[in-house]
Design a protein around this motif. Structure first.
Motif, mmCIF file in Angstrom:
data_model
loop_
_atom_site.group_PDB
_atom_site.id
_atom_site.type_symbol
_atom_site.label_atom_id
_atom_site.label_comp_id
_atom_site.label_asym_id
_atom_site.label_seq_id
_atom_site.Cartn_x
_atom_site.Cartn_y
_atom_site.Cartn_z
ATOM 1 N N LYS A 109 0.926 -1.146 0.156
ATOM 2 C CA LYS A 109 0.124 0.052 -0.028
ATOM 3 C C LYS A 109 0.989 1.391 -0.077
ATOM 4 C CE LYS A 109 -3.980 2.242 2.188
ATOM 5 N NZ LYS A 109 -3.375 3.631 1.752
ATOM 6 N N ALA B 232 2.190 1.626 -3.360
ATOM 7 C CA ALA B 232 0.928 2.173 -4.351
ATOM 8 C C ALA B 232 0.775 3.722 -4.199
ATOM 9 C CB ALA B 232 -0.175 1.472 -4.050
ATOM 10 N N ASP B 233 0.869 4.071 -2.783
ATOM 11 C CA ASP B 233 0.717 5.510 -2.702
ATOM 12 C C ASP B 233 1.796 6.326 -2.750
ATOM 13 O OD1 ASP B 233 -1.729 4.579 -1.254
ATOM 14 O OD2 ASP B 233 -0.994 4.662 0.977
ATOM 15 N N TYR C 222 -1.856 2.113 -10.113
ATOM 16 C CA TYR C 222 -2.753 1.520 -10.372
ATOM 17 C C TYR C 222 -2.623 -0.161 -10.225
ATOM 18 C CZ TYR C 222 -7.416 -0.024 -12.202
ATOM 19 O OH TYR C 222 -8.754 -0.315 -12.394
ATOM 20 N N TYR D 35 -2.135 -1.136 -6.475
ATOM 21 C CA TYR D 35 -3.426 -1.300 -6.028
ATOM 22 C C TYR D 35 -4.180 -2.462 -6.456
ATOM 23 C CZ TYR D 35 -3.184 3.566 -4.126
ATOM 24 O OH TYR D 35 -2.626 4.447 -3.193
ATOM 25 N N THR E 32 -8.401 0.313 -0.638
ATOM 26 C CA THR E 32 -7.865 -0.351 -1.752
ATOM 27 C C THR E 32 -8.890 -0.032 -3.137
ATOM 28 O OG1 THR E 32 -6.230 -2.008 -0.930
ATOM 29 C CG2 THR E 32 -6.923 -2.086 -3.246
ATOM 30 N N ALA F 257 -9.215 3.718 -3.661
ATOM 31 C CA ALA F 257 -8.043 4.239 -4.458
ATOM 32 C C ALA F 257 -8.347 3.823 -6.027
ATOM 33 C CB ALA F 257 -6.985 3.762 -4.118
ATOM 34 N N LEU F 258 -8.446 2.507 -6.309
ATOM 35 C CA LEU F 258 -8.732 1.983 -7.416
ATOM 36 C C LEU F 258 -9.926 2.663 -8.250
ATOM 37 C CD1 LEU F 258 -8.303 -1.858 -6.968
ATOM 38 C CD2 LEU F 258 -6.774 -0.273 -8.558
#
Length: 861
Positions: free
Chosen positions: A80, A83-84, A96, A99, A112, A115-116
Motif C-alpha cells: 500500500k 502504491a501510495d 494502479y 493497488y 484499496t 483508490a482504484l
C-alpha cells in the motif's frame, strides 16, 4: 567408602564427544541468535523504505519496498505504501498496478477499492471505475467515500441514458454532499457538469480553477479550464492558460496546436509562426517534428513555394534529407507533379542502407502516393517490404487493414489495427479504420464506439467528429450527436460542415430556437457556401414548422427575387415536382429557357419537367440534343435511359447505355444501369461481373454490396465459394431494418444452415415487400426448413400465386419442390430413401435448400 579416583575420570574418547557436543551446541546457539526470520527481514526492508521516504529519497525507498515482496509478496503495508508513493509521484500506471495487486490479495480492503475507483475515474477507465465502485459499495455502503463513488456511478449512468430528470436529482444530491466535502474532485466534477448545463459560467469558473489547484498534474483539469475560458471568450486568459499548459506538459502537442489555432483565430499568423519557430529551434537535432510542423504552417499561410524555401533552408542546415526531401516531394505531388514526386522519394530511399523508423515511414508515404496514382500493385509491394522489415510498422499495418476491409477480410483488419493501437493507443486513423472493419463485420455497436474514440483521439477534429455525428444522427440519437459536435465547434467555430450538421440535429430534436441560432450564425459568416447552407436549413425549418406550402412559398420567393440565380429556380422546380405540381414546374422551366436558350441547366430542367408532364417525345428530343452537344455529360444519358426503361423499351435502354459508356467509359452510374438491364434480361453472370467491378472500385457502397451478395446467393447457391463470398460481402447487413437488405441477409443465413436466424429477417422483409413474390417464397422455404409446415404451405402457395405467368427461375423451382414435399411428405421421403429426389435442391425440412435463392429482381437500386 571412598570412591576410586580412576573411576571418575572420563576416557579420552568420551571427553572428546563431550567437547564436540558442547561446541556444536554453542555454535548452534550462536547461529540461532544471529539469524532473522523472513518476516523480520521483510519488516526491516519496509522500515528502511519508510525512513528513506521521510528523507525524501523516493527512488531508493521504492527499491526497498520492492525488496519486501521478494521475501513476502503479501506484505500489505509495504504494497500500500508503494502504491501510495507511485500515486503521489504521478505515476498512475504503476500506482494502479500496485493497488490492483493489493485488491487481488485483499479483495475486501475498502481503502484499496476506493483508490482504484478514483484512479480509474481520473484516467477515464469507465468499466474499471464501475467495477471497483460497485465492490466498494458492497463492502461499506454507509462509508462517506463510498457514497461519493456510488453517486458518481449513478450520475454517469443517468448521463449515458440521457435521463435529464435523474441527472438533475443526482446533481442536487452532489451539492448537498459537497457542503461537507467541498474539495472532493468527483463531486466537483458533477457540480461542474451541472453548472455547464445551466450556463452558470461563474460557478464553472470557480470549480475549474479550484480543480486545477487540487490536481495540478491532471491534464484533464487544464482542458476543462480551457473550455471554460473559451466559453467566456476571455482571450488574454486563453493565451496565458495555453502557455501555462505547454510549460507544465512540454510534450502536450494538443496544447501547442491549440495555441497556434488561437493565434490564427485572432488573425495573428505572425505570432503563430514565431511560436512554431521557437519550438523548432529548441528541438533537439534528432527530433524533426517541430521543423516539419513549421514547414506545414508556412505552406498553409504562404503557399508551397515558401514551404519549399523553408525546406531548402532546413536541408542546408543539416536537417534529415530523408524526411525533408520527402516533405518537399509531397508538395510536388499535391501540385500535380506526381511522377516527379514519386521519383524523388525513390531516389531518397536509394541512399538508405539500413532500415530505420524514418525510412519505413517514407516507404509507407510512397505507398500512399502509389495508391492515389492507381498503382495498387506497387503500393502493396512497398507495404509488403515494410512489413518484412518490421511486422508491426503502424503505417503499413493501417494500409494493409484498409485493403483487408475493402476485400471483406474484416477479422484480419481488426487484428492488424489492434497491433497499431497497442503501440499508439490514441491513433485516430487506426480507430476510424477499426470502425470501418467492425461495420463490415456486422458489429454496429463496436463501430460506433470506435468512431467515438476516434473523435476524442483527434481532439474533435471535424472529419472524425462528423463521422461520429452522422452515425448518431442515422440512429436518431440527437442529444449524443449534439454532444459530439459542440466540442469540435469550440475549436473551429466557423466550420460550415459542423454548423450544418448541428442545424440538422436541432431541427430533428426538434429545437427550433437553437436551429434558428445556427442559421443566424451561418448568415453572419456570409460566404456563398454559408448562405446556401443557411438557406437549406431555413427551408427545412419552414417545412417542419409550417408545412410544405410554406416551404414552397419560401422557394418561390427566392426564385422570384431580382438577384435569384439558376440554383434557386432549380430548387423550386425540384420541390414542385416532388409535391406533384408538374405544370407549375414546366412553366418555370419554360421561362428559364426563354430567358437563356443556351443554358444547359435550364434545358435539362425543361426536359425533366416535360417528362413529368408525360410529353416524352419533347423531353427525348432535348436530352438527345444535349448529348450531341456534349457527349461526356452524364445526366442526359441517364435521363434517356430512364425514359426507355419506364416505357419498357429494354433493347433501346441497353443501346443507350452502351452509347453512354462509349462516351464515359467505366462510369459507375452507367455500369449500374447496364447491370440492372442484364439482370432483367436473365444475363446473371453479366450482371454479377458488373457488380463485381463496381464493388472492386468502391466496396463501401451498401447497395452494391447487397446486389452482389443477392445475385451470388440466388444464382450460385450450389457453389460454396460463391456462397462464402456472398456471406462475407453481406456481413455488414446484420441487424439491418431495410426490407430488401433483410431479405438478402436472411436468405444467406439460411444457405449457411442457420434457418432459425434467417427467419426474423425474412419475416420482416415479407411483411414490408408484400408485392414481391420471391421474397414471399423465401420466407416459405425457410419456414419449411424449420418444420413450420402449415405456415410454410400457406406462404409458398401465396408466393406462387403472385408470380407473373411464365416467370421461372431457380428459386421458384425450389419453392415449388418445397411445397410438393410438404403436400406429399410420404412420397418425398420414399423418393429420398431411393436416392431419386428428382429436384435441384436435395434439401429436407431441416436443411437449407441451396437453390431456393432470391430472384434477380430482388437486387435493390
Amino acid at each position: 567408602m571412598t570412591a576410586d579416583v580412576s573411576s571418575s575420570r572420563l576416557s579420552p574418547r568420551r571427553g572428546a564427544r563431550f567437547l564436540l557436543s558442547t561446541a556444536l551446541a554453542l555454535g548452534l546457539g550462536l547461529s540461532l541468535a544471529g539469524c532473522k526470520t523472513s518476516a523480520e527481514k521483510a519488516e526491516e526492508y519496509y522500515q528502511s523504505g519508510l525512513q528513506l521516504l521521510e528523507q525524501g529519497d523516493v527512488d531508493r525507498a521504492i527499491v526497498q519496498f520492492r525488496n519486501v515482496f521478494d521475501i513476502e509478496g503479501t506484505h500489505y503495508e509495504a504494497r500500500k505504501t508503494l502504491a501510495d508513493t507511485y500515486r503521489a509521484q504521478g505515476d498512475i500506471g504503476q500506482a494502479y498496478s500496485q493497488y490492483l495487486r493489493l485488491a487481488e490479495q485483499y479483495p475486501d480492503d475498502l481503502a484499496t477499492r476506493i483508490a482504484l475507483a478514483r484512479l480509474a475515474f481520473d484516467s477515464q477507465q469507465a468499466d474499471e471505475f464501475v467495477r471497483h465502485a460497485t465492490r466498494a459499495q458492497e463492502i461499506a455502503p454507509q462509508d462517506a467515500e463510498v457514497q461519493v463513488l456510488d453517486l458518481t456511478r449513478r450520475y454517469r449512468e443517468a448521463t449515458l441514458a440521457e435521463d435529464d430528470k435523474a441527472r438533475a436529482s443526482l446533481g442536487e444530491e452532489a451539492a448537498r454532499m459537497a457542503q461537507t466535502r467541498p474539495d472532493d474532485p468527483m463531486l466537483m466534477g458533477i457540480l461542474l457538469d451541472r453548472a455547464a448545463n445551466a450556463r452558470d459560467l461563474d460557478e464553472a469558473d470557480r470549480l475549474t480553477a479550484r480543480l486545477l489547484e487540487l490536481q495540478p498534474d491532471n491534464p484533464q483539469r487544464y482542458a476543462q479550464r480551457l473550455a471554460l475560458l473559451a466559453e467566456r471568450q476571455d482571450k488574454p486568459a486563453i493565451e496565458a492558460h495555453l502557455r501555462a499548459t505547454i510549460a507544465k506538459f512540454p510534450d502536450n502537442d494538443q496544447a501547442k496546436a491549440d495555441l497556434v489555432r488561437f493565434y490564427m483565430s485572432e488573425n495573428q499568423p505572425d505570432r503563430a509562426e514565431a511560436f512554431l519557430r521557437d519550438l523548432a529551434e529548441a528541438a533537439p537535432a534528432d527530433d524533426p517534428a517541430p521543423r516539419a510542423d513549421l514547414v506545414r504552417f508556412v505552406e498553409m499561410q504562404r503557399g508551397a513555394d515558401a514551404a519549399r524555401a523553408e525546406l531548402d533552408r532546413i536541408i542546408a542546415e543539416g536537417g534529415d534529407p530523408l524526411l525533408f526531401r520527402t516533405l518537399r516531394a509531397g508538395f510536388d505531388f499535391r501540385d500535380g507533379k506526381q511522377a516527379e514526386a514519386i521519383a524523388e522519394i525513390r531516389s531518397v530511399l536509394d541512399g538508405v542502407t539500413e532500415p530505420t523508423e524514418t525510412s519505413l515511414n517514407v516507404k509507407v508515404q510512397l505507398a500512399r502516393m502509389l495508391v492515389e496514382t492507381g498503382d495498387a500493385a506497387g503500393a502493396r509491394a512497398q507495404v509488403d517490404e515494410v512489413l518484412a522489415q518490421n511486422a508491426s510498422q503502424p503505417g503499413a499495418l493501417k494500409l494493409k487493414a484498409l485493403w483487408d476491409i475493402q476485400e471483406d477480410r474484416a477479422d484480419d483488419a481488426v487484428l492488424a489495427l489492434r497491433s497499431v493501437l497497442d503501440q499508439a493507443p490514441q491513433d485516430a486513423e487506426a480507430m476510424s479504420l477499426m470502425a470501418d472493419a467492425y461495420d463490415r463485420a456486422g458489429e454496429p455497436d463496436l463501430a460506433r464506439d470506435y468512431l467515438s474514440q476516434a473523435a476524442a483521439a483527434s481532439n474533435n477534429a471535424p472529419a472524425e467528429t462528423l463521422r461520429l455525428a452522422d452515425r448518431l444522427m442515422s440512429e436518431e440519437r440527437w442529444r449524443p450527436a449534439e454532444d459530439a459536435i459542440l466540442p469540435a465547434l469550440r475549436r473551429t467555430p466557423d466550420n460550415l460542415d459542423l454548423l450544418g450538421a448541428l442545424g440538422r440535429i436541432y431541427l430533428s430534436m426538434p429545437d427550433l430556437p437553437r436551429a434558428e441560432g445556427v442559421i443566424t450564425r451561418l448568415r453572419e459568416i456570409g460566404t456563398d457556401q454559408a448562405t446556401a447552407a443557411a438557406d437549406r436549413l431555413d427551408l427545412a425549418r419552414l417545412a417542419n414548422q409550417e408545412g410544405e406550402a410554406a416551404a414552397l412559398a419560401y422557394l418561390e420567393q427566392q426564385a422570384n427575387a431580382a438577384d435569384a440565380d439558376i440554383g434557386a429556380k432549380l430548387s423550386l422546380i425540384r420541390a414542385q415536382l416532388a409535391s406533384g405540381q408538374a405544370p407549375a414546374a414546366l412553366k418555370l422551366a419554360q421561362d428559364m429557357v426563354a430567358a437563356d436558350p443556351e443554358s444547359r441547366a435550364a434545358r435539362m430542367a425543361l426536359a425533366m419537367t416535360q417528362a413529368a408532364n408525360n410529353d416524352l417525345p419533347a423531353a427525348r428530343e432535348i436530352f438527345t440534343a444535349l448529348i450531341a452537344e456534349k457527349p461526356d455529360d452524364l445526366p442526359p444519358h441517364l435521363a434517356l435511359i430512364r425514359l426507355a426503361t419506364q416505357e419498357g423499351k429494354l433493347d433501346e435502354a441497353r443501346t443507350l447505355t452502351e452509347q453512354g459508356l462509349a462516351a464515359l467509359p467505366d462510369n459507375p452510374d452507367l455500369l449500374w444501369s447496364k447491370a440492372g438491364l442484364a439482370e432483367r434480361e436473365g444475363d446473371i453472370d453479366g450482371a454479377i461481373a458488373i457488380y463485381d467491378q463496381l464493388y472492386a472500385r468502391d466496396s463501401t457502397s451498401i447497395i452494391v454490396a447487397n446486389n452482389l451478395a443477392s445475385l451470388l446467393a440466388t444464382w450460385k447457391s450450389d457453389d460454396p465459394a460463391a456462397v462464402a463470398r456472398a456471406s462475407a460481402v453481406a456481413r455488414r447487413l446484420k441487424d439491418t431494418t431495410v426490407p430488401p437488405f433483410m431479405d438478402t441477409y436472411g436468405w444467406i443465413q439460411h444457405l449457411n444452415g442457420d434457418s432459425a436466424a434467417a427467419l426474423p429477417y425474412l419475416e420482416g422483409a415479407a411483411a414490408a415487400l408484400t408485392q414481391d413474390a420471391v421474397v414471399q417464397l423465401h420466407l416459405g422455404v425457410v419456414q419449411a426448413a424449420l418444420g413450420k409446415t402449415d405456415a410454410a404451405k400457406a406462404q409458398l402457395e401465396k408466393g406462387l400465386e403472385m408470380l407473373p405467368e411464365g416467370q421461372e427461375g431457380q428459386s421458384i423451382t425450389a419453392a415449388r419442390e418445397a411445397l410438393a414435399r410438404l403436400n406429399a411428405p410420404a412420397q418425398a421421403g420414399e423418393a429420398a430413401s431411393n436416392g431419386t429426389t428428382g429436384g435441384t435442391t436435395g434439401g429436407t425440412a431441416g436443411e437449407p435448400l441451396g437453390d431456393a435463392a432470391p430472384a434477380a429482381g430482388q437486387a435493390t437500386n
